[in-house]
Design an enzyme around this catalytic site. Sequence first.
Site, PDB file in Angstrom:
ATOM      1  N   GLY A  35      -4.393 -16.300  -3.666  1.00 52.00           N
ATOM      2  CA  GLY A  35      -5.516 -16.524  -2.754  1.00 52.00           C
ATOM      3  C   GLY A  35      -5.582 -17.959  -2.288  1.00 52.00           C
ATOM      4  N   LYS A  75      -5.141 -21.657 -12.797  1.00 47.77           N
ATOM      5  CA  LYS A  75      -5.255 -20.567 -13.785  1.00 47.77           C
ATOM      6  C   LYS A  75      -4.118 -20.719 -14.798  1.00 47.77           C
ATOM      7  CE  LYS A  75      -7.602 -17.314 -10.690  1.00 47.77           C
ATOM      8  NZ  LYS A  75      -7.493 -16.095  -9.867  1.00 47.77           N
ATOM      9  N   GLY A 115      -1.273 -14.118  -9.299  1.00 51.25           N
ATOM     10  CA  GLY A 115      -0.952 -13.602 -10.628  1.00 51.25           C
ATOM     11  C   GLY A 115      -0.265 -12.244 -10.543  1.00 51.25           C
ATOM     12  N   ARG A 126      -7.718 -12.888   2.982  1.00 52.18           N
ATOM     13  CA  ARG A 126      -7.747 -11.638   2.193  1.00 52.18           C
ATOM     14  C   ARG A 126      -8.617 -10.571   2.860  1.00 52.18           C
ATOM     15  NH1 ARG A 126      -7.780 -14.012  -3.971  1.00 52.18           N
ATOM     16  NH2 ARG A 126      -5.576 -13.571  -4.396  1.00 52.18           N
TER      17      ARG A 126
END
Length: 396
Positions: free
Chosen positions: A353, A200, A377, A35
């Site tokens: 990520g 998540k 997401g 990233r």
Amino acid sequence: MLTIDDLGDLRGKRVLVRSDLNVPLDGTTITDDGRIRASVPTIQRLRDAGARVVVCAHLGRPKGAPEDRYSLRPVASRLGELLGAPVAFATDTVGDSGRDVVAGLADGDVAVLENLRFNPGETSKDDAERGAFADQLAELADAFVSDGFGVVHRKQASVVDVAQRLPHAAGGLVLAEVEVLKRLTVDPARPYVVVLGGSKVSDKLGVIENLLGTADRILVGGGMVFTFLKAQGHEVGKSLLEEDQLDTVRGYLDSARERGVEIVLPTDVVAATAFAADAEHDVVPADAIPADRLGLDIGPDSGRLFASRLADASTVFWNGPMGVFELEPFSHGTRAVAQALVDSDAFSVVGGGDSAAAVRTLGFDEGAFGHISTGGGASLEYLEGKTLPGLTVLDS
Ligand SMILES: Nc1ncnc2c1ncn2[C@@H]1O[C@H](COP(=O)(O)OP(=O)(O)O)[C@@H](O)[C@H]1O
Ligand SMILES: O=C(OP(=O)(O)O)[C@H](O)COP(=O)(O)O
């Protein structure tokens, strides 16, 4: 969307850049800098234009107060190495240090502010509190560039509110990511298979509802699995579970059946006594997880099943590792899915990520995939057809 060109001459201007620098860390060691590397071109472009570049970002999910383990300091150091230039670091975000560091920038210089989420205003649900923090951020800059694709689904101060207070533009990373994902929303080649996993779970279970209208097949792995297994009446021991989502998940299973969408669940699971690399672990049937164990990976049979359900795909989107890939004993399911994508002829997008980090740290060549997205997401919500607040705000 407005672009950096729309901002005009940036020489001597202070430009606040929202990047997604949420990288995996082992202590203060960055285990995958993907990233940060993805953020470099926009930052470099602004430097080349003579701007004074103020980078803001979050790391992890601190609860509105400083926590050493979530400091962006190691990330700022790595950014400096990648840019081949000094990067100043502010030990707060909008306090004395932030203001002093920004005031000390010369044209072409770069500063990184400390973790946005150390400030309660960043993630507040209260518009006024978020707005007050955005006011402080906006005081640090003359223009704003949104380049953190991984956070454009978040209605947060540094993503949405600050753009309403400054001349703003989408950075190159956001533009590039949207361009690729569009390919998956406009008539994707079929079969279109979505692979979901990761941890998540509460964030991402909801995407299934809309994906049932677009995907032909959904493979469920990672921490998502156990809410499905429990919804089917099986015991899941100490595994990750969203107890309050069981009825919702039963609804997804019914709806998938009615719509002819195949939901593929693991047939076996690697169940461990603890969340640790040296924990005792065994492969158990997915419907017989012992009460004192937690599922940390899909099993080998499931790996083969998932590979077979990917083999004929023409389009694949994958978000969320199949297991705790960071620990070797629980990395095999993720490896099996990555290998299946490499072996298939599908146009494959890997988003998130940790998913992107998994593919790289497990030794796969990035070029073997159609696209590696920095957003998990964010990509999922884009593919669902949702309006992403961080993109909408860049339209006007
Ligand atoms: N069965 C599991 N139990 C707990 N955590 C899991 C499980 N499977 C995967 N994970 C964890 O999920 C994390 C990534 O989840 P997530 O943030 O949703 O993915 P991404 O960053 O790719 O969007 C990884 O750190 C991995 O260890
Ligand atoms: O890691 C991120 O998202 P991802 O895990 O969905 O890829 C982004 O940095 C967003 O972080 P958040 O989900 O804590 O808002």
